[in-house]
Design a protein around this motif. Sequence first.
Motif, short mmCIF file in Angstrom:
data_model
loop_
_atom_site.label_atom_id
_atom_site.label_comp_id
_atom_site.label_asym_id
_atom_site.label_seq_id
_atom_site.Cartn_x
_atom_site.Cartn_y
_atom_site.Cartn_z
N MET A 1 4.22 4.10 -10.22
CA MET A 1 3.05 4.09 -9.37
C MET A 1 2.39 2.72 -9.46
O MET A 1 2.31 2.13 -10.53
N ARG A 2 1.90 2.27 -8.33
CA ARG A 2 1.18 1.00 -8.26
C ARG A 2 -0.12 1.24 -7.50
O ARG A 2 -0.13 1.88 -6.46
N ILE A 3 -1.23 0.69 -8.04
CA ILE A 3 -2.54 0.84 -7.42
C ILE A 3 -3.14 -0.54 -7.22
O ILE A 3 -3.20 -1.33 -8.16
N VAL A 4 -3.59 -0.81 -6.00
CA VAL A 4 -4.24 -2.08 -5.69
C VAL A 4 -5.52 -1.77 -4.92
O VAL A 4 -5.49 -1.00 -3.96
N THR A 5 -6.64 -2.36 -5.34
CA THR A 5 -7.91 -2.15 -4.65
C THR A 5 -8.39 -3.46 -4.06
O THR A 5 -8.43 -4.48 -4.75
N ASP A 6 -8.73 -3.42 -2.78
CA ASP A 6 -9.25 -4.58 -2.05
C ASP A 6 -10.74 -4.35 -1.84
O ASP A 6 -11.14 -3.41 -1.16
N VAL A 13 -10.74 -0.57 -0.14
CA VAL A 13 -9.45 0.07 0.15
C VAL A 13 -8.63 0.12 -1.14
O VAL A 13 -8.37 -0.92 -1.76
N THR A 14 -8.24 1.32 -1.52
CA THR A 14 -7.36 1.50 -2.67
C THR A 14 -6.02 1.99 -2.15
O THR A 14 -5.93 3.07 -1.57
N SER A 15 -5.00 1.16 -2.34
CA SER A 15 -3.64 1.48 -1.90
C SER A 15 -2.84 1.99 -3.08
O SER A 15 -2.85 1.38 -4.15
N VAL A 16 -2.17 3.10 -2.86
CA VAL A 16 -1.37 3.72 -3.93
C VAL A 16 0.06 3.83 -3.43
O VAL A 16 0.30 4.33 -2.33
N SER A 17 1.01 3.36 -4.24
CA SER A 17 2.41 3.48 -3.86
C SER A 17 3.18 4.18 -4.97
O SER A 17 2.79 4.15 -6.13
#
Length: 113
Positions: A1-6, A13-17
Amino acid sequence: MRIVTDTTHPTFVTSVSGRLDSAAAAEFERQVQEVLAKLPEKLVFDFSELSYISSAGLRVVLDAGRALRAHGGDLLITGLDGMAREIFELSGFLALFRQVASAHDTDAHDARV
C-alpha cells in the motif's frame, strides 16, 4: 500500500494505491489523522489505484468522514473501481459519501452511479 497526501490545493487529496487491508489500516489511519489535524474543509480520498479495502480500511474512511462533518468539513471519494467499488457498494458506503469525477473537481455534481 502507498499513501500520498497533497495539501497544495484548498482541497486536501489523499491518494491510496494497492491493498488497504487490516495490516495497512493502522498506517492509513495515522496518516489520515495527521491530515485531519490540519482541519481541512474538504478531503478527497482518491482510490483510483486502490485494488482492495478491508473492513479496517472502511472504518478509517468512516471515522474520517465523521471527524470532518464534526467541524463542518466534507469527505469526498473519487476513482472507485473494480473490487474496491464492489466493497463500497456491498457495505453501503457509497450512500454515505459523495463521489466526484476527479480529485480537484470537488464542486461537481454527485457522481454516484
